[in-house]
Motif scaffolding. Structure first.
Motif, PDB file in Angstrom:
ATOM      1  N   LEU A   1      44.597  32.480  34.793  1.00 19.81           N
ATOM      2  CA  LEU A   1      44.091  33.846  34.907  1.00 19.81           C
ATOM      3  C   LEU A   1      43.158  34.209  33.755  1.00 19.81           C
ATOM      4  O   LEU A   1      42.188  34.938  33.933  1.00 19.81           O
ATOM      5  CB  LEU A   1      45.258  34.829  34.977  1.00 19.81           C
ATOM      6  CG  LEU A   1      44.894  36.306  35.167  1.00 19.81           C
ATOM      7  CD1 LEU A   1      44.062  36.502  36.419  1.00 19.81           C
ATOM      8  CD2 LEU A   1      46.136  37.167  35.213  1.00 19.81           C
ATOM      9  N   HIS A   2      43.449  33.699  32.544  1.00 21.86           N
ATOM     10  CA  HIS A   2      42.620  34.055  31.400  1.00 21.86           C
ATOM     11  C   HIS A   2      41.187  33.542  31.544  1.00 21.86           C
ATOM     12  O   HIS A   2      40.289  34.012  30.841  1.00 21.86           O
ATOM     13  CB  HIS A   2      43.239  33.515  30.109  1.00 21.86           C
ATOM     14  CG  HIS A   2      43.446  32.045  30.103  1.00 21.86           C
ATOM     15  ND1 HIS A   2      44.452  31.448  30.807  1.00 21.86           N
ATOM     16  CD2 HIS A   2      42.773  31.045  29.473  1.00 21.86           C
ATOM     17  CE1 HIS A   2      44.411  30.137  30.621  1.00 21.86           C
ATOM     18  NE2 HIS A   2      43.398  29.868  29.828  1.00 21.86           N
TER      19      HIS A   2
ATOM     20  N   VAL B   1      41.805  44.170  35.989  1.00 12.69           N
ATOM     21  CA  VAL B   1      41.691  43.267  37.125  1.00 12.69           C
ATOM     22  C   VAL B   1      40.696  43.871  38.107  1.00 12.69           C
ATOM     23  O   VAL B   1      40.922  44.953  38.653  1.00 12.69           O
ATOM     24  CB  VAL B   1      43.062  43.040  37.797  1.00 12.69           C
ATOM     25  CG1 VAL B   1      42.903  42.224  39.074  1.00 12.69           C
ATOM     26  CG2 VAL B   1      44.007  42.344  36.839  1.00 12.69           C
TER      27      VAL B   1
ATOM     28  N   TYR C   1      49.638  48.646  37.646  1.00 11.87           N
ATOM     29  CA  TYR C   1      50.272  47.889  36.568  1.00 11.87           C
ATOM     30  C   TYR C   1      51.722  48.303  36.351  1.00 11.87           C
ATOM     31  O   TYR C   1      52.596  47.458  36.150  1.00 11.87           O
ATOM     32  CB  TYR C   1      49.490  48.055  35.267  1.00 11.87           C
ATOM     33  CG  TYR C   1      50.068  47.239  34.131  1.00 11.87           C
ATOM     34  CD1 TYR C   1      49.847  45.871  34.069  1.00 11.87           C
ATOM     35  CD2 TYR C   1      50.851  47.814  33.138  1.00 11.87           C
ATOM     36  CE1 TYR C   1      50.376  45.105  33.044  1.00 11.87           C
ATOM     37  CE2 TYR C   1      51.392  47.059  32.117  1.00 11.87           C
ATOM     38  CZ  TYR C   1      51.143  45.705  32.079  1.00 11.87           C
ATOM     39  OH  TYR C   1      51.676  44.949  31.074  1.00 11.87           O
TER      40      TYR C   1
ATOM     41  N   LEU D   1      43.106  36.301  42.507  1.00 11.21           N
ATOM     42  CA  LEU D   1      44.022  36.746  41.463  1.00 11.21           C
ATOM     43  C   LEU D   1      45.369  36.037  41.592  1.00 11.21           C
ATOM     44  O   LEU D   1      45.926  35.532  40.598  1.00 11.21           O
ATOM     45  CB  LEU D   1      44.210  38.261  41.560  1.00 11.21           C
ATOM     46  CG  LEU D   1      45.223  38.892  40.595  1.00 11.21           C
ATOM     47  CD1 LEU D   1      44.849  38.624  39.154  1.00 11.21           C
ATOM     48  CD2 LEU D   1      45.331  40.398  40.846  1.00 11.21           C
TER      49      LEU D   1
ATOM     50  N   ARG E   1      42.562  45.063  29.262  1.00  6.98           N
ATOM     51  CA  ARG E   1      42.490  44.037  30.304  1.00  6.98           C
ATOM     52  C   ARG E   1      42.451  44.746  31.650  1.00  6.98           C
ATOM     53  O   ARG E   1      43.312  45.580  31.940  1.00  6.98           O
ATOM     54  CB  ARG E   1      43.680  43.084  30.237  1.00  6.98           C
ATOM     55  CG  ARG E   1      43.905  42.515  28.841  1.00  6.98           C
ATOM     56  CD  ARG E   1      45.071  41.562  28.778  1.00  6.98           C
ATOM     57  NE  ARG E   1      45.386  41.235  27.383  1.00  6.98           N
ATOM     58  CZ  ARG E   1      46.253  40.298  27.006  1.00  6.98           C
ATOM     59  NH1 ARG E   1      46.896  39.604  27.925  1.00  6.98           N
ATOM     60  NH2 ARG E   1      46.479  40.072  25.730  1.00  6.98           N
TER      61      ARG E   1
ATOM     62  N   PHE F   1      47.469  37.978  32.131  1.00 11.03           N
ATOM     63  CA  PHE F   1      48.038  39.266  32.507  1.00 11.03           C
ATOM     64  C   PHE F   1      49.548  39.287  32.460  1.00 11.03           C
ATOM     65  O   PHE F   1      50.199  39.942  33.273  1.00 11.03           O
ATOM     66  CB  PHE F   1      47.543  39.694  33.893  1.00 11.03           C
ATOM     67  CG  PHE F   1      47.249  41.165  33.924  1.00 11.03           C
ATOM     68  CD1 PHE F   1      46.079  41.651  33.393  1.00 11.03           C
ATOM     69  CD2 PHE F   1      48.152  42.061  34.441  1.00 11.03           C
ATOM     70  CE1 PHE F   1      45.813  43.007  33.396  1.00 11.03           C
ATOM     71  CE2 PHE F   1      47.886  43.420  34.450  1.00 11.03           C
ATOM     72  CZ  PHE F   1      46.714  43.887  33.924  1.00 11.03           C
TER      73      PHE F   1
ATOM     74  N   LEU G   1      39.524  38.837  35.993  1.00  8.89           N
ATOM     75  CA  LEU G   1      40.107  39.496  34.819  1.00  8.89           C
ATOM     76  C   LEU G   1      39.029  39.727  33.768  1.00  8.89           C
ATOM     77  O   LEU G   1      38.353  38.801  33.331  1.00  8.89           O
ATOM     78  CB  LEU G   1      41.228  38.644  34.227  1.00  8.89           C
ATOM     79  CG  LEU G   1      41.902  39.211  32.980  1.00  8.89           C
ATOM     80  CD1 LEU G   1      42.703  40.465  33.324  1.00  8.89           C
ATOM     81  CD2 LEU G   1      42.806  38.178  32.326  1.00  8.89           C
ATOM     82  N   THR G   2      38.894  40.982  33.351  1.00  6.75           N
ATOM     83  CA  THR G   2      37.955  41.350  32.300  1.00  6.75           C
ATOM     84  C   THR G   2      38.747  41.816  31.083  1.00  6.75           C
ATOM     85  O   THR G   2      39.680  42.609  31.216  1.00  6.75           O
ATOM     86  CB  THR G   2      37.023  42.482  32.768  1.00  6.75           C
ATOM     87  OG1 THR G   2      36.334  42.066  33.942  1.00  6.75           O
ATOM     88  CG2 THR G   2      36.015  42.830  31.686  1.00  6.75           C
ATOM     89  N   THR G   3      38.387  41.312  29.911  1.00 12.91           N
ATOM     90  CA  THR G   3      39.115  41.658  28.690  1.00 12.91           C
ATOM     91  C   THR G   3      38.150  42.131  27.609  1.00 12.91           C
ATOM     92  O   THR G   3      36.973  41.761  27.598  1.00 12.91           O
ATOM     93  CB  THR G   3      39.904  40.450  28.155  1.00 12.91           C
ATOM     94  OG1 THR G   3      38.984  39.409  27.780  1.00 12.91           O
ATOM     95  CG2 THR G   3      40.867  39.924  29.203  1.00 12.91           C
TER      96      THR G   3
END
Length: 523
Positions: free
Chosen positions: A462-463, A442, A364, A453, A440, A424, A468-470
């Motif tokens: 992406l949301h 990935v 990141y 991705l 968040r 993201f 993607l896990t949030t």
């Protein structure tokens, strides 16, 4: 031999009218100002030049407006070359090709390209900043009219161009949502911050290595605005943490406050010091992006000066990362909430780090740095896509355990508060005291994770993607089993060697100066 562009013979019914029209419509040669303006208005480069001028004329909001305007024009250009021109290549009547009878636009697109580009640029700027939008609207409309009046005979094409341009500007919001003008909400401190007239009692450190080229001018400006403040400009050999600690001790003795002017790394260090000593903190925007200062509502130096003079302040949560491998640093479950800036000091020890904006592991931090290097040139969303492709090609996933569950991830982001938008590319917060971590991650364990991705980022979905896990939590237990974690706090990567962390929040940990008109705006 025939001359290029000239009819050798005109015959048939109406040939005399056609020949006369051709003779009257033959363009005159010359370098008139109108001709030069028309040629300039026909190129999208004119909007790039307008964006450069706009960005140079104002501050952060002007730069964001310029980037959105250019991004909107880029979408129009792509639509024109991939959709409009192929659709317009069908055969047309002969009269459509005769200048002076039914003039044909220079571009083969069905909507007016000049109108579309002008509407896109003006709408994109207005979405980000209505004030700048009103300023560029007459210029955009004038250039579009000059260009379109040369070959546009149907109002429908002009209307279609405007619709396409406005639609392109709105489309940018899918990847780059508009940031609200209002500052994030935050509660007032239980113990009022002191009003420091002319800065008396303020001990301020200015960091010249925060990505700005006008540090000396900034220090001189601050000295003029706050003539009684103690201002120290850091030298290359100085230790920031030591100077901050000394300044905080003097602020405690004077009943004053600590101040920092620099980027988010400097603000992070100042916050840690202010929370430990229980003194208010004045955050001046002096870095390249000033993420926290902008969320706080301190857009300019004058904003902070007004707050200091009047004693206007709020409190904010601070994120905390604690390593159980450091003695006495593991936060206990069920520990009562504290407000160190109002009462007690936050516990601190080896293996513990605060963050005001974000904590991250994995690629990141490299992604953020790659995006920020390119953002000024190509806009935030394209920079994100290019940066993501680069870091995924060179990076490696991590094997981690998150709250007891083993997973493989490319990166994990934890925001100090809920960030917007979803996905993201987190940009801003609307609250500084929600008590939550915005997590968040990935995933790298899903099939074709890298490809999915990138496609999700490019399409703005992406949301909704499974990669993607949030979650929004108050505490997160994290252990890195394999891979280099690259722990980063507010964008600053550390060389920590520990593998286990507990993330949580310290509610209302620091008191921060902010002008009262920001709070009135929120009401």
């Amino acid at each position: 031999m025939k001359r290029p562009g000239r009819l050798s013979k005109i015959s048939g019914p109406g040939s005399g009218v056609v020949a006369a029209s051709l003779a009257l419509a033959r363009p005159e040669r010359g370098n008139s100002a109108t001709g030069l303006l028309r040629r300039a208005a026909g190129h999208d480069a004119v909007w790039l030049a307008a964006a450069v001028a706009l960005g140079a004329s104002g501050g952060r909001s002007a730069r964001r407006a310029a980037l959105r305007g250019v991004g909107s024009v880029a979408i129009v250009a792509v639509m024109n070359h991939t959709l409009g021109k192929p659709a317009a290549r069908s055969a047309r009547p002969v009269l459509d090709r005769l200048p002076g009878v039914f003039p044909r636009p220079n571009t083969a697109s069905l909507p007016s390209s000049p109108m579309a580009s002008a509407a896109a640029f003006a709408s994109g700027v207005a979405l980000e900043s209505p004030r700048y939008g009103l300023a560029v609207l007459p210029v955009a409309a004038g250039l579009a009219y000059v260009r379109s009046s040369e070959g546009l005979t149907h109002r429908g094409r002009a209307a279609a161009g405007v619709i396409v341009g406005v639609g392109a500007a709105l489309l940018t919001c899918r990847w780059w949502p508009v940031k609200p003008d209002a500052a994030a909400s935050a509660p007032p401190p239980r113990r009022p911050a002191p009003a420091l007239v002319d800065g008396e009692g303020l001990h301020l450190l200015v960091n010249p290595s925060s990505g700005i080229s006008w540090t000396k001018d900034t220090a001189e400006t601050l000295g003029t605005l706050l003539p009684k403040a103690s201002i120290t400009v850091l030298e290359p050999a100085d230790d920031l943490l030591t100077l901050l600690d000394e300044a905080a001790l003097r602020a405690v003795a004077d009943g004053g406050a600590l101040g920092v002017c620099g980027g988010d790394g400097t603000v992070n260090a100042g916050t840690t010091t202010a929370a430990r000593h229980g003194v208010p903190l004045a955050v001046f925007p002096g870095g390249t992006f000033n993420h926290f200062a902008v969320d706080l509502g301190n857009q300019t130096l004058e904003d902070v000066v007004r707050a200091i003079q009047a004693g206007d302040a709020v409190t904010a949560d601070v994120g905390r990362a604690s390593s159980p491998e450091g003695p006495g640093t593991h936060p206990e479950e069920g520990a009562p909430d504290s407000s160190p800036a109002d009462s007690a000091e936050p516990p601190e020890g080896p293996g513990q780090q605060f963050f005001l904006n974000t904590f991250s592991i994995g690629v990141y931090s490299e992604l953020v740095h790659a995006r920020e290097r390119l953002e000024k040139h190509i806009g935030k969303w394209p920079a994100l896509a290019v940066g993501l492709a680069k870091v995924l090609a060179t990076g490696s996933p991590l094997s981690v355990v998150i709250n007891g569950r083993a997973r493989r991830i490319w990166l994990l982001f934890a925001g100090n508060g809920i960030y917007h938008p979803a996905g993201f590319a987190p940009t801003y917060r609307t609250q500084l005291d929600d008590g939550l971590l915005d997590v968040r991650a990935v995933e790298a364990g899903t099939p074709l994770a890298r490809t999915r991705l990138l496609l999700a980022v490019l399409t703005g979905t992406l949301h909704n993607s499974r990669v993607l896990t949030t979650a929004q939590v108050r505490r997160l237990d994290l252990e890195v089993l394999r891979g280099d974690p690259h722990f980063a706090y507010d964008g600053e990567v550390t060389d920590a060697t520990y593998r286990r962390l507990v993330l949580d929040k310290i509610p209302k940990a620091v008191t921060l100066y902010r002008p009262a008109d920001q709070d009135q705006w929120l009401r």
